[in-house]
Write a protein that holds these residues in place. Structure first.
Motif, PDB file in Angstrom:
ATOM      1  N   TYR A 291       0.809  -1.210   0.113  1.00  0.00           N
ATOM      2  CA  TYR A 291      -0.283  -0.085   0.133  1.00  0.00           C
ATOM      3  C   TYR A 291       0.882   1.247  -0.078  1.00  0.00           C
ATOM      4  CZ  TYR A 291      -4.169  -2.643   0.705  1.00  0.00           C
ATOM      5  OH  TYR A 291      -5.489  -3.346   0.416  1.00  0.00           O
ATOM      6  N   ASN A 292       0.274   2.281  -0.661  1.00  0.00           N
ATOM      7  CA  ASN A 292       1.086   3.662  -0.550  1.00  0.00           C
ATOM      8  C   ASN A 292       1.119   4.288   0.644  1.00  0.00           C
ATOM      9  OD1 ASN A 292      -1.654   4.217  -1.462  1.00  0.00           O
ATOM     10  ND2 ASN A 292      -1.066   6.364  -1.241  1.00  0.00           N
ATOM     11  N   GLU A 293       1.997   5.037   1.162  1.00  0.00           N
ATOM     12  CA  GLU A 293       2.235   6.079   2.050  1.00  0.00           C
ATOM     13  C   GLU A 293       1.339   7.277   1.614  1.00  0.00           C
ATOM     14  OE1 GLU A 293       1.888   6.969   5.252  1.00  0.00           O
ATOM     15  OE2 GLU A 293       3.642   5.606   5.530  1.00  0.00           O
ATOM     16  N   THR A 294       0.803   7.970   2.498  1.00  0.00           N
ATOM     17  CA  THR A 294       0.083   9.192   2.331  1.00  0.00           C
ATOM     18  C   THR A 294       0.634  10.474   2.489  1.00  0.00           C
ATOM     19  OG1 THR A 294      -1.048   9.015   4.223  1.00  0.00           O
ATOM     20  CG2 THR A 294      -1.982   7.916   2.430  1.00  0.00           C
TER      21      THR A 294
ATOM     22  N   ARG B 142       0.142   9.878   7.852  1.00  0.00           N
ATOM     23  CA  ARG B 142       0.619   8.444   7.384  1.00  0.00           C
ATOM     24  C   ARG B 142      -0.531   7.825   7.003  1.00  0.00           C
ATOM     25  NH1 ARG B 142       6.104   9.183   8.196  1.00  0.00           N
ATOM     26  NH2 ARG B 142       6.365   7.136   6.795  1.00  0.00           N
ATOM     27  N   ALA B 143      -0.382   6.537   6.251  1.00  0.00           N
ATOM     28  CA  ALA B 143      -1.328   5.853   5.947  1.00  0.00           C
ATOM     29  C   ALA B 143      -1.745   5.074   6.963  1.00  0.00           C
ATOM     30  CB  ALA B 143      -0.823   4.856   4.826  1.00  0.00           C
TER      31      ALA B 143
ATOM     32  N   GLU C 125       7.989  -0.410   6.288  1.00  0.00           N
ATOM     33  CA  GLU C 125       8.353   0.471   5.451  1.00  0.00           C
ATOM     34  C   GLU C 125       9.801   0.902   5.412  1.00  0.00           C
ATOM     35  OE1 GLU C 125       7.163   5.394   4.240  1.00  0.00           O
ATOM     36  OE2 GLU C 125       5.995   4.073   5.973  1.00  0.00           O
TER      37      GLU C 125
ATOM     38  N   SER D 114      -5.830   4.899   6.263  1.00  0.00           N
ATOM     39  CA  SER D 114      -6.426   5.901   5.650  1.00  0.00           C
ATOM     40  C   SER D 114      -6.978   5.679   4.181  1.00  0.00           C
ATOM     41  CB  SER D 114      -5.071   7.035   5.043  1.00  0.00           C
ATOM     42  OG  SER D 114      -5.500   7.981   4.207  1.00  0.00           O
TER      43      SER D 114
ATOM     44  N   SER E  11      -4.764   5.439   1.047  1.00  0.00           N
ATOM     45  CA  SER E  11      -3.858   4.587   0.864  1.00  0.00           C
ATOM     46  C   SER E  11      -4.544   3.457   0.092  1.00  0.00           C
ATOM     47  CB  SER E  11      -3.230   4.006   2.122  1.00  0.00           C
ATOM     48  OG  SER E  11      -2.442   3.164   1.892  1.00  0.00           O
TER      49      SER E  11
ATOM     50  N   THR F 106       6.258   3.235   0.800  1.00  0.00           N
ATOM     51  CA  THR F 106       5.331   2.005   0.626  1.00  0.00           C
ATOM     52  C   THR F 106       5.311   1.172   1.696  1.00  0.00           C
ATOM     53  OG1 THR F 106       6.848   0.614  -0.746  1.00  0.00           O
ATOM     54  CG2 THR F 106       5.194   2.220  -2.128  1.00  0.00           C
TER      55      THR F 106
END
Length: 186
Positions: free
Chosen positions: A53-56, A66-67, A99, A111, A114, A139
């Motif tokens: 998943y992506n970090e925000t 953050r996610a 991460e 989040s 994310s 990520t």
């Protein structure tokens, strides 16, 4: 004179480029013979692997959130998937995320901003075990708590990462985006 200077410069560039290519090939061959392919661990301690998943933090309007926020984090040179899942599991956090090869993030909420990415985006090996993947640059290798320890407190509702994202609301305000994540406790 100008032409001969240009030809000399191009010749030097070609030689330097060839030498660089040779040394890169040699070091790549040496690395390839000693490298171990890292894989995503399936999980432990009640957690199951949910994906990459992506970090925000870099998304406009998040103020760097953050996610996985509102929980706890630890980092170290002995980070492994099992160590992180134990760390988050001790407090019954719903999500554990690894991460940048050595960061462990714990939270009860993911989040809404994310999203799941291709597994190739989480390609950094854990510093404590180079056979396991521990996310990437911005990520997360995300794990979801699917079974809590007997006698633990907290919500008994379990879900996967996509169910929390699906039950989250995103509001667009002006030029920015604000995410309000509603957990399973509602």
């Amino acid at each position: 004179m100008l032409v001969s200077t240009i030809v000399s410069a191009l010749s030097l560039f070609a030689v330097a480029s060839a030498q660089s290519s040779i040394s890169t090939s040699s070091s790549a061959a040496a690395s390839a013979s000693t490298s171990v392919a890292a894989v995503a661990a399936t999980g432990s301690n009640g957690y199951s692997y949910a994906g990459c998943y992506n970090e925000t933090t870099g998304i406009a309007g998040t103020n760097g959130d953050r996610a996985l926020s509102g929980g706890k984090m630890e980092t170290g040179d002995t980070t492994t998937v099992a160590v992180c899942l134990q760390y988050c599991g001790d407090s019954n956090y719903q999500y554990a995320g690894l991460e940048y090869s050595k960061e462990c993030w714990c939270s009860n909420y993911l989040s809404a901003l994310s999203t799941q990415l291709s597994a190739s985006n989480c390609s950094l090996a854990c510093v404590g075990n180079n056979t396991e993947l521990c996310g990437g640059y911005l990520t997360l290798s995300l794990y979801n708590l699917t079974s809590k320890k007997a006698g633990s407190s907290g919500s008994s509702t379990k879900g996967d990462a996509s169910s929390v994202a699906a039950s989250s609301w995103t509001f667009v305000l002006g030029a920015g985006v604000m995410a309000l994540t509603l957990g399973s406790a509602l």
